[in-house]
Structure formats: structure tokens, C-alpha cells
Write an enzyme that holds these catalytic residues in place. Structure first.
Site, PDB file in Angstrom:
ATOM      1  N   GLU A   1       0.810  -1.215   0.000  1.00 18.47           N
ATOM      2  CA  GLU A   1       0.000   0.000   0.000  1.00 18.47           C
ATOM      3  C   GLU A   1       0.848   1.273   0.000  1.00 18.47           C
ATOM      4  OE1 GLU A   1      -3.659  -0.273   2.562  1.00 18.47           O
ATOM      5  OE2 GLU A   1      -2.637  -2.048   3.314  1.00 18.47           O
TER       6      GLU A   1
ATOM      7  N   SER B   1      -6.526  -2.300   1.613  1.00 21.99           N
ATOM      8  CA  SER B   1      -6.841  -1.646   0.337  1.00 21.99           C
ATOM      9  C   SER B   1      -7.385  -2.623  -0.701  1.00 21.99           C
ATOM     10  CB  SER B   1      -5.612  -0.914  -0.226  1.00 21.99           C
ATOM     11  OG  SER B   1      -5.299   0.204   0.551  1.00 21.99           O
TER      12      SER B   1
ATOM     13  N   TYR C   1      -9.611   3.684  -5.463  1.00 26.03           N
ATOM     14  CA  TYR C   1      -8.541   4.631  -5.793  1.00 26.03           C
ATOM     15  C   TYR C   1      -8.474   5.069  -7.252  1.00 26.03           C
ATOM     16  CZ  TYR C   1      -6.975   2.887  -1.286  1.00 26.03           C
ATOM     17  OH  TYR C   1      -6.905   2.519   0.030  1.00 26.03           O
TER      18      TYR C   1
ATOM     19  N   ARG D   1     -11.237   3.169  11.275  1.00 26.04           N
ATOM     20  CA  ARG D   1     -12.424   3.005  10.440  1.00 26.04           C
ATOM     21  C   ARG D   1     -12.907   1.563  10.539  1.00 26.04           C
ATOM     22  NH1 ARG D   1     -10.757   3.245   5.059  1.00 26.04           N
ATOM     23  NH2 ARG D   1     -11.627   1.165   4.731  1.00 26.04           N
TER      24      ARG D   1
ATOM     25  N   ASP E   1     -15.471  -1.265   8.906  1.00 26.35           N
ATOM     26  CA  ASP E   1     -16.195  -1.540   7.663  1.00 26.35           C
ATOM     27  C   ASP E   1     -17.262  -2.614   7.871  1.00 26.35           C
ATOM     28  OD1 ASP E   1     -14.546   0.290   6.445  1.00 26.35           O
ATOM     29  OD2 ASP E   1     -13.172  -1.224   5.641  1.00 26.35           O
TER      30      ASP E   1
ATOM     31  N   GLU F   1     -13.966  -5.549   8.783  1.00 31.06           N
ATOM     32  CA  GLU F   1     -12.629  -5.344   9.327  1.00 31.06           C
ATOM     33  C   GLU F   1     -12.511  -3.945   9.917  1.00 31.06           C
ATOM     34  OE1 GLU F   1      -9.422  -4.371   6.321  1.00 31.06           O
ATOM     35  OE2 GLU F   1     -10.880  -5.324   4.990  1.00 31.06           O
TER      36      GLU F   1
ATOM     37  N   ASN G   1      -9.705  -0.738  10.093  1.00 28.89           N
ATOM     38  CA  ASN G   1      -8.467  -0.131   9.618  1.00 28.89           C
ATOM     39  C   ASN G   1      -7.986   0.848  10.677  1.00 28.89           C
ATOM     40  OD1 ASN G   1      -8.177  -0.834   6.488  1.00 28.89           O
ATOM     41  ND2 ASN G   1     -10.333  -0.539   6.958  1.00 28.89           N
TER      42      ASN G   1
ATOM     43  N   GLY H   1      -7.003   5.523   4.948  1.00 31.05           N
ATOM     44  CA  GLY H   1      -6.574   6.552   4.000  1.00 31.05           C
ATOM     45  C   GLY H   1      -6.848   7.957   4.501  1.00 31.05           C
TER      46      GLY H   1
END
Length: 307
Positions: A18, A150, A216, A255, A257, A270, A272, A276
Site C-alpha cells: 500500500e 486496500s 482509488y 475506520r 467496515d 474489518e 483499519n 486513508g
């Protein structure tokens, strides 16, 4: 303000898969700090010996390293040893969230909803197992390298040949792969700031799932914030996000999800711990809805190192 924080190392880049996303996130964070008069310097562990941070006079670190080396507890362990305060979660919770299988085991033991799954390892897997795995996981599965983010190495498959091909690809990134029952429904994310939920975001893509391209590269991915849930649904989602965050011991920001299936049941995907941070990433989008500019968000995260 700069006197309060001293000399700040913004850690970004690194050597994970990443790296490119991290470079963009880190530059955005660095610019936001410098614009506010903070003595911040960009540090790329790929070319800089981070063990020298203390000797170089850095007082604290803002971690914007995505993936291995940045989200797995490695850099957190080094900074803890150097006694340099840093943003985000500690060594243990970073390591657990990076390992998707460990996260799911904790959530399952805590009674939190997560899809049925199986872990396969590169050395033990046999292609003949594919049909039985598919039967056990409702015939359609998500393939996820356990320690990548990602959406790198991920794939949706519904037959044995494609499963074996997807595993060969995933094993290039990790020797351990998570196979998860495919959830047909909508994807949401809840950003966390100071341990509390920010406004949720619903993601919509024309791709099979919210993959690397959708995150992205695509200009067709749609983000909804407000996300369209009613007050009770939001209350349920936020409570799940906070419970998931706390159950693993996460701190500061991150974060969580989710998927919501056709029966409106929530499933944790999951966490994070270093998501980002470009100005168009999900956490800044949620923060903007909550009334924070990007610079205010970055400053609020850095302030966690003063505690």
C-alpha cells in the site's frame, strides 16, 4: 501550537503493498500540519532509519503508514520502545486488526456479527479442497489475504477453478488467506475519532465489490453521507462500530467496515487502524459531515499524542 507539539515526524510511504496510497495520505497530512504552523517533517521508513527519530529530536509521530510495517504493530512497537508518543492504536490492537482472522475470532467470541469464514494457509492448502470449501461457505466466497489492506489480492469467486486461481494470487501477498461467505447487500463504513463514531458512509460501485479500483481509480464510485439510514438504524450501526473498536482495544481513530445483507442484518468486515487520509478518503469525508475541515481533523488526531 507548534510549541505544544514540538517536532513531529509524519511517517508515510514504507515498503508495504500500500506504499503508493500511503505516500498520498502522508503528504496530505504533512501539508495540513505545516499549514497550521506545526514543525512537521515527512519521514519515509523505506529510506530513513526510524530508529534514529529520538536522536534526531522528534517529539511525537503521526503514523500514516498503511499495511504491513505501519498497521501491524511493528512501527508502534518501535515508537513505544523509543518512548515517542504516536497517533492511533497501540501495538497489540494494531497487530490484531491487521490479522483479519484474529479480528473475526474476537468479534465472534464477543457475540458481534461477522460472516462465516475459513482460514487456509499456503503450505497446507490442496486444490481438491476447493469444492468442499465452497459448499461450506454458501458457494460464493470473498478471498482476502489475511494481512493486507486496500482490497489488495481480494477476489469474489463461485466455482472451484476460480477459487484456486484466486488463492494462487492471494498467496503472492500472504501465506494465510481468509475465505468469507459472500454477503449480498450494501457496504458501509464508520469512521472513529476519539473512540466515537462519525457519520456513516455508504459506498456504491458498479464493480463486483468495493475493490482497489473502486477505492482509488474509478470515477464512478458513489459515496453517500448522510448514508440514508434512519435514526434507529444509525444508532444500531454506531453501537456496533464502537463495540467492535473497543473489543479489540483500538484507540484514537480508525475506520470500521460493514456489510448489510438483503435482510438488513449487519456484518463486520474489518477495522483499519491507519485508514486513508487523502482529502478525498473516507475518514475525511465523514469528518467533513461532522463539521471538521481536513486540517481540523488532522490536528484532532495529533492531539491524541498529548494525552
Amino acid at each position: 501550537m507548534s510549541l505544544n507539539f514540538g517536532k513531529v515526524a509524519v511517517l508515510f510511504g514504507g515498503t508495504s503493498a500500500e506504499r503508493e496510497v500511503s505516500l498520498r495520505s502522508g503528504q496530505a497530512v504533512l501539508d495540513a500540519l505545516v499549514n497550521q504552523g506545526i514543525d512537521a517533517k515527512g519521514i519515509d521508513p523505506k529510506v530513513y532509519d526510524v530508529a534514529q527519530l529520538k536522536a534526531q529530536g522528534f517529539d511525537r509521530a503521526f503514523i500514516v503508514l498503511h499495511g504491513r510495517g505501519g498497521e501491524d504493530g511493528t512501527i508502534q512497537g518501535l515508537l513505544t520502545y523509543l518512548k515517542i508518543p504516536f497517533t492511533g492504536s497501540n501495538v497489540l490492537s494494531s497487530a490484531i486488526t491487521m490479522d483479519k482472522s484474529m479480528s473475526k475470532q474476537i468479534w465472534k467470541s464477543a457475540g458481534l456479527p461477522t460472516a462465516k469464514y475459513k482460514i487456509v494457509t499456503k503450505n497446507d492448502y490442496n486444490a481438491k479442497q476447493a469444492k468442499n470449501i465452497l459448499m461450506d461457505l454458501s458457494h460464493t466466497v470473498m478471498v482476502k489475504p489475511v494481512n493486507e489492506g486496500s482490497s489488495i489480492g481480494m477476489a469474489k469467486v463461485d466455482n472451484a477453478d476460480d477459487l484456486n486461481k484466486a488463492l494462487l494470487d492471494a498467496f503472492k501477498f500472504d501465506s494465510k488467506v481468509l475465505l468469507e461467505t459472500w454477503i449480498e447487500g450494501e457496504e458501509y463504513t464508520v469512521s472513529m475519532l476519539d473512540g466515537h463514531a462519525l457519520p456513516a458512509i455508504k459506498m456504491s460501485t458498479d464493480n463486483d465489490f468495493y475493490d482497489y479500483n473502486a477505492k482509488y481509480q474509478s470515477t464512478n464510485t458513489r459515496y453517500f453521507c448522510p448514508c440514508g439510514l434512519d435514526k434507529q438504524e444509525m444508532k444500531t450501526l454506531n453501537a456496533l462500530a464502537e463495540d467492535a473498536f473497543v473489543s479489540i482495544g483500538c484507540q484514537g481513530w480508525g475506520r470500521v467496515d460493514f456489510m448489510r445483507d438483503m435482510n438488513k442484518q449487519w456484518f463486520l468486515l474489518e477495522i483499519n487502524t491507519v485508514p486513508g487520509m487523502t482529502e478525498t478518503s473516507l475518514v475525511p469525508k465523514a469528518a467533513k459531515q461532522a463539521g471538521y475541515s481536513f486540517e481540523q481533523l488532522v490536528l484532532k488526531i495529533l492531539m491524541q499524542t498529548l494525552a
